[in-house]
Design a protein around this motif. Structure first.
Motif, short mmCIF file in Angstrom:
data_model
loop_
_atom_site.label_atom_id
_atom_site.label_comp_id
_atom_site.label_asym_id
_atom_site.label_seq_id
_atom_site.Cartn_x
_atom_site.Cartn_y
_atom_site.Cartn_z
N GLY A 1 -24.75 -55.94 -28.77
CA GLY A 1 -23.56 -55.30 -29.34
C GLY A 1 -22.54 -56.25 -29.92
O GLY A 1 -21.45 -55.84 -30.28
N GLY A 2 -22.87 -57.55 -30.02
CA GLY A 2 -21.90 -58.50 -30.58
C GLY A 2 -22.57 -59.71 -31.19
O GLY A 2 -23.76 -59.96 -31.00
N TRP A 3 -21.78 -60.46 -31.97
CA TRP A 3 -22.28 -61.68 -32.62
C TRP A 3 -22.12 -62.87 -31.69
O TRP A 3 -21.10 -63.01 -31.02
CB TRP A 3 -21.52 -61.93 -33.92
CG TRP A 3 -21.90 -60.98 -35.00
CD1 TRP A 3 -21.25 -59.84 -35.35
CD2 TRP A 3 -23.05 -61.08 -35.84
NE1 TRP A 3 -21.92 -59.21 -36.37
CE2 TRP A 3 -23.03 -59.95 -36.70
CE3 TRP A 3 -24.08 -61.99 -35.97
CZ2 TRP A 3 -24.00 -59.72 -37.66
CZ3 TRP A 3 -25.05 -61.77 -36.92
CH2 TRP A 3 -25.00 -60.66 -37.76
N HIS A 4 -23.12 -63.73 -31.66
CA HIS A 4 -23.12 -64.92 -30.82
C HIS A 4 -23.43 -66.12 -31.70
O HIS A 4 -24.55 -66.26 -32.20
CB HIS A 4 -24.16 -64.81 -29.69
CG HIS A 4 -23.98 -63.58 -28.85
ND1 HIS A 4 -23.15 -63.57 -27.76
CD2 HIS A 4 -24.49 -62.33 -28.96
CE1 HIS A 4 -23.17 -62.36 -27.23
NE2 HIS A 4 -23.98 -61.59 -27.94
N GLY A 5 -22.44 -66.98 -31.90
CA GLY A 5 -22.63 -68.16 -32.73
C GLY A 5 -22.94 -69.40 -31.92
O GLY A 5 -22.48 -69.55 -30.79
N GLY A 6 -23.76 -70.28 -32.49
CA GLY A 6 -24.07 -71.54 -31.84
C GLY A 6 -24.97 -71.44 -30.62
O GLY A 6 -25.02 -72.35 -29.81
N GLU A 7 -25.67 -70.34 -30.48
CA GLU A 7 -26.57 -70.16 -29.35
C GLU A 7 -28.01 -70.06 -29.85
O GLU A 7 -28.25 -69.57 -30.94
CB GLU A 7 -26.24 -68.87 -28.60
CG GLU A 7 -24.85 -68.83 -28.02
CD GLU A 7 -24.51 -67.49 -27.39
OE1 GLU A 7 -25.38 -66.60 -27.35
OE2 GLU A 7 -23.37 -67.33 -26.95
N GLY B 1 -24.10 -73.49 -38.01
CA GLY B 1 -25.46 -72.96 -37.93
C GLY B 1 -25.49 -71.46 -38.03
O GLY B 1 -24.71 -70.86 -38.76
N HIS B 2 -26.37 -70.84 -37.27
CA HIS B 2 -26.58 -69.39 -37.33
C HIS B 2 -25.80 -68.67 -36.24
O HIS B 2 -25.49 -69.23 -35.21
CB HIS B 2 -28.07 -69.05 -37.13
CG HIS B 2 -28.92 -69.43 -38.27
ND1 HIS B 2 -29.60 -70.63 -38.32
CD2 HIS B 2 -29.23 -68.79 -39.42
CE1 HIS B 2 -30.28 -70.71 -39.44
NE2 HIS B 2 -30.07 -69.60 -40.13
N ALA B 3 -25.55 -67.39 -36.50
CA ALA B 3 -25.02 -66.48 -35.49
C ALA B 3 -26.04 -65.36 -35.34
O ALA B 3 -26.64 -64.92 -36.32
CB ALA B 3 -23.67 -65.91 -35.91
N CYS B 4 -26.26 -64.91 -34.11
CA CYS B 4 -27.21 -63.83 -33.84
C CYS B 4 -26.45 -62.62 -33.30
O CYS B 4 -25.53 -62.76 -32.51
CB CYS B 4 -28.24 -64.27 -32.79
SG CYS B 4 -29.35 -65.53 -33.36
#
Length: 78
Positions: free
Chosen positions: A17-23, A10-13
């Motif tokens: 200050g960092g990337w968060h995937g699957g949230e 899916g998407h990463a946001c």
């Protein structure tokens, strides 16, 4: 900022200050209607009143347990 990772991931946001995937951040829209948003405040268990309806209280308590278990309302230390 949002980035598409893959069909399975899916998407990463980018937030804090960092990337968060699957949230999921913010709210969830299904078929154009918001179905999940920010967590609501705690809701107390039913108590008091002049007429005690045990079946209704049990049903209300079960709904509150489910809402808490899914993280939709705060536990409130209950």
């Amino acid at each position: 900022m949002r980035l598409w990772l893959s069909r399975s991931a899916g998407h990463a946001c980018f937030a804090g200050g960092g990337w968060h995937g699957g949230e999921v951040h913010g709210r969830l829209i299904v078929a154009g209607k918001q179905v999940v948003g920010a967590r609501a405040a705690a809701i107390p268990e039913p108590e008091g009143g002049t007429v005690v309806d045990a079946a209704a209280r049990a049903a209300i308590s079960a709904v509150l347990v489910a809402l808490r278990a899914h993280g939709l309302i705060e536990d409130g230390g209950l």
